[in-house]
Design a protein around this motif. Structure first.
Motif, PDB file in Angstrom:
ATOM      1  N   TYR A  63      47.397  46.136  53.137  1.00  0.00           N
ATOM      2  CA  TYR A  63      48.611  45.480  52.632  1.00  0.00           C
ATOM      3  C   TYR A  63      48.476  45.189  51.145  1.00  0.00           C
ATOM      4  N   TYR A  64      47.302  44.716  50.723  1.00  0.00           N
ATOM      5  CA  TYR A  64      47.104  44.446  49.297  1.00  0.00           C
ATOM      6  C   TYR A  64      47.178  45.730  48.479  1.00  0.00           C
ATOM      7  N   LEU A  65      46.685  46.843  49.034  1.00  0.00           N
ATOM      8  CA  LEU A  65      46.775  48.117  48.315  1.00  0.00           C
ATOM      9  C   LEU A  65      48.210  48.610  48.217  1.00  0.00           C
ATOM     10  N   THR A  70      53.009  43.361  43.724  1.00  0.00           N
ATOM     11  CA  THR A  70      53.327  41.996  44.119  1.00  0.00           C
ATOM     12  C   THR A  70      52.081  41.121  44.060  1.00  0.00           C
ATOM     13  N   LEU A  71      50.954  41.664  44.455  1.00  0.00           N
ATOM     14  CA  LEU A  71      49.693  40.924  44.401  1.00  0.00           C
ATOM     15  C   LEU A  71      49.339  40.575  42.960  1.00  0.00           C
ATOM     16  N   ALA A  72      49.549  41.507  42.044  1.00  0.00           N
ATOM     17  CA  ALA A  72      49.251  41.253  40.629  1.00  0.00           C
ATOM     18  C   ALA A  72      50.203  40.214  40.041  1.00  0.00           C
ATOM     19  N   ARG A  73      51.461  40.221  40.492  1.00  0.00           N
ATOM     20  CA  ARG A  73      52.463  39.295  39.981  1.00  0.00           C
ATOM     21  C   ARG A  73      52.230  37.875  40.487  1.00  0.00           C
ATOM     22  N   ASP A  74      51.943  37.726  41.788  1.00  0.00           N
ATOM     23  CA  ASP A  74      51.766  36.395  42.375  1.00  0.00           C
ATOM     24  C   ASP A  74      50.677  36.445  43.446  1.00  0.00           C
ATOM     25  N   LEU A  79      47.928  35.710  49.086  1.00  0.00           N
ATOM     26  CA  LEU A  79      46.659  35.324  49.694  1.00  0.00           C
ATOM     27  C   LEU A  79      46.825  34.156  50.668  1.00  0.00           C
ATOM     28  N   ARG A  80      47.838  33.315  50.451  1.00  0.00           N
ATOM     29  CA  ARG A  80      48.077  32.178  51.347  1.00  0.00           C
ATOM     30  C   ARG A  80      48.891  32.541  52.578  1.00  0.00           C
ATOM     31  N   ASP A  81      49.776  33.509  52.470  1.00  0.00           N
ATOM     32  CA  ASP A  81      50.684  33.829  53.561  1.00  0.00           C
ATOM     33  C   ASP A  81      50.073  34.873  54.484  1.00  0.00           C
TER      34      ASP A  81
END
Length: 135
Positions: A63-65, A70-74, A79-81
């Motif tokens: 999912y992170y890949l 979106t990961l880079a933006r926020d 990481l919390r959800d």
């Protein structure tokens, strides 16, 4: 979206219940051919936990890949959800890799046993679990 049940301030989604039921059904199915795998219940559960952890880690890393922008933006929000963001194929690949690593370690410590005959039992369990989790 998916139906949500509120119980005493706790939100329970139908999707989460079905995914949990899928994992449980897959594990229950695997208990049936346990004697054919020539292993003890303790060995089975150790392998099952290794594969489960690999599937969870791979699904989340996938999912992170996929959503790296979106990961880079926020990064904090992603990481919390943990309610969303699971990708099947990386989860499957890391689960298979964890099964292989477990088998290699097991073979080194105990007795040699082939990876593919044991992995073959996990195929139908995967199909059962995935089908129920995707309803």
């Amino acid at each position: 979206m998916f139906p949500v049940l509120e119980l005493g301030g706790v939100s329970i989604t139908l999707y989460g219940v079905l995914v949990t039921a899928g994992y449980t059904l897959g594990a229950a199915w695997l208990l049936t051919p346990l004697k054919n795998m020539r292993g003890s219940p303790a060995e089975f559960w150790a392998l099952g936990y290794a594969v489960f952890c690999g599937a969870m880690a791979g699904g989340r890393l996938g999912y992170y890949l996929v959503e790296w922008e979106t990961l880079a933006r926020d990064p904090g929000a992603m990481l919390r959800d943990w309610r969303t963001g699971w990708v099947f194929w990386p989860g499957l690949l890391l689960a298979m890799a964890m099964g292989k690593v477990f088998q290699l370690g097991y073979n080194r410590l105990y007795r040699p046993r082939g990876y593919l005959p044991v992995a073959d039992y996990f195929g139908p369990a995967l199909a059962l679990g995935h089908a129920l989790g995707r309803i």
